[in-house]
Design an enzyme around this catalytic site. Structure first.
Site, short mmCIF file in Angstrom:
data_model
loop_
_atom_site.label_atom_id
_atom_site.label_comp_id
_atom_site.label_asym_id
_atom_site.label_seq_id
_atom_site.Cartn_x
_atom_site.Cartn_y
_atom_site.Cartn_z
N ASP A 14 -26.42 22.76 40.52
CA ASP A 14 -27.85 22.52 40.51
C ASP A 14 -28.54 23.33 39.41
O ASP A 14 -28.10 24.43 39.06
CB ASP A 14 -28.43 22.89 41.88
CG ASP A 14 -29.83 22.33 42.07
OD1 ASP A 14 -30.20 21.38 41.36
OD2 ASP A 14 -30.55 22.86 42.93
N ARG A 18 -33.76 21.90 35.10
CA ARG A 18 -34.72 23.01 35.02
C ARG A 18 -34.32 24.01 33.94
O ARG A 18 -35.18 24.60 33.28
CB ARG A 18 -34.81 23.70 36.39
CG ARG A 18 -35.63 22.91 37.41
CD ARG A 18 -35.57 23.55 38.78
NE ARG A 18 -34.28 23.32 39.41
CZ ARG A 18 -33.77 24.11 40.36
NH1 ARG A 18 -34.42 25.20 40.75
NH2 ARG A 18 -32.61 23.84 40.91
N ASN A 62 -29.32 10.79 43.45
CA ASN A 62 -29.74 10.92 42.05
C ASN A 62 -30.25 9.63 41.43
O ASN A 62 -30.89 9.64 40.38
CB ASN A 62 -28.59 11.47 41.19
CG ASN A 62 -28.33 12.95 41.41
OD1 ASN A 62 -27.25 13.45 41.12
ND2 ASN A 62 -29.32 13.67 41.95
#
Length: 237
Positions: A14, A18, A62
């Site tokens: 993960d 970001r 996703n």
């Protein structure tokens, strides 16, 4: 302490998007960085004598992401295996897949299946890519298979137990993970290996996956060993 080294480590990779945004890059560039980090984690796992490494590469959830991002994630295995498969062959890596790949784009599906086929005779670490995978969907597809076979009298429904059920999961040929790691700072399992990880130790890292390397993997395994050692001592006391 080798007694406490997990045979099967599973990682929720993960934070790639970001990581990219934090650096003024696109989310896709973050995913590319994550793909490069995968190679380092595979190398580290070999060095640490891990037998099975499962990587959550693309979840069934996703698909709800922006179309451009999904398209890029579908292209990524094609690029990744074209670049890395010769090296995996040299390192004796076995590639496995867990998930529903039937409706993937043709090039993506072909690339994944070729990686499995070309490494099937290797004898080293198993790297299992969970692609288009969801834990609930895994349990449902296993249940459907059992119902169909019971209806055809191929199996006796009264003989269905946990051992038999596990044979129908996508991970049927793999041991259950003893250690599940999630990077990126979130602390939830996100529909990952729900049945298989019921007894696993969970380890959460604040590092985004592109920054999660050998040192971070060693830290996770050290924490796993500490917990296993504590449990062993409690049993003996």
């Amino acid at each position: 302490m080798d007694y406490y080294t997990p045979k099967h480590v599973a990682i929720m990779m993960d934070g790639n998007g970001r990581w990219g945004k934090q650096r003024g890059l696109t989310r896709s560039e973050g995913h590319y960085a994550g793909a490069q980090a995968m190679e380092h984690i595979i190398d580290a796992s070999i060095e640490l004598n891990i037998q099975v490494l499962t990587l959550y590469a693309f979840s069934s959830e996703n698909w709800s992401r922006p179309k451009d991002e999904v398209n890029y994630l579908m292209q990524l295995p094609v690029k990744f295996f074209k670049q890395k498969l010769p090296e995996f062959q040299k390192r004796n890596v076995i590639i496995r897949l867990s998930g529903n790949i039937e409706n993937l784009p043709k090039k993506t599906k072909k690339s994944l299946l070729q990686a499995v086929e070309q490494t099937k005779h290797n004898t080293g670490i198993i790297v299992n890519f969970a692609f288009n995978y969801g834990g609930r969907a895994d349990i449902l597809q296993a249940t459907r298979q059992i119902i169909c076979e019971a209806a055809d009298k191929q199996i006796d429904i009264n003989q269905v137990n946990e051992e038999l059920f596990q044979r129908y999961l996508y991970t049927s040929e793999l041991p259950d993970p003893e250690l599940v790691i999630r990077t990126g700072g979130e602390k939830r399992v996100s529909n990952f290996l729900l049945w298989q990880s019921s007894m696993a130790e969970l380890y959460f890292s604040d590092k985004y996956f592109p920054d999660f390397g050998k040192l971070e993997l060693e830290a996770a395994i050290s924490e796993y060993r500490r917990k296993q050692g504590t449990k062993q001592n409690e049993m003996l006391s």
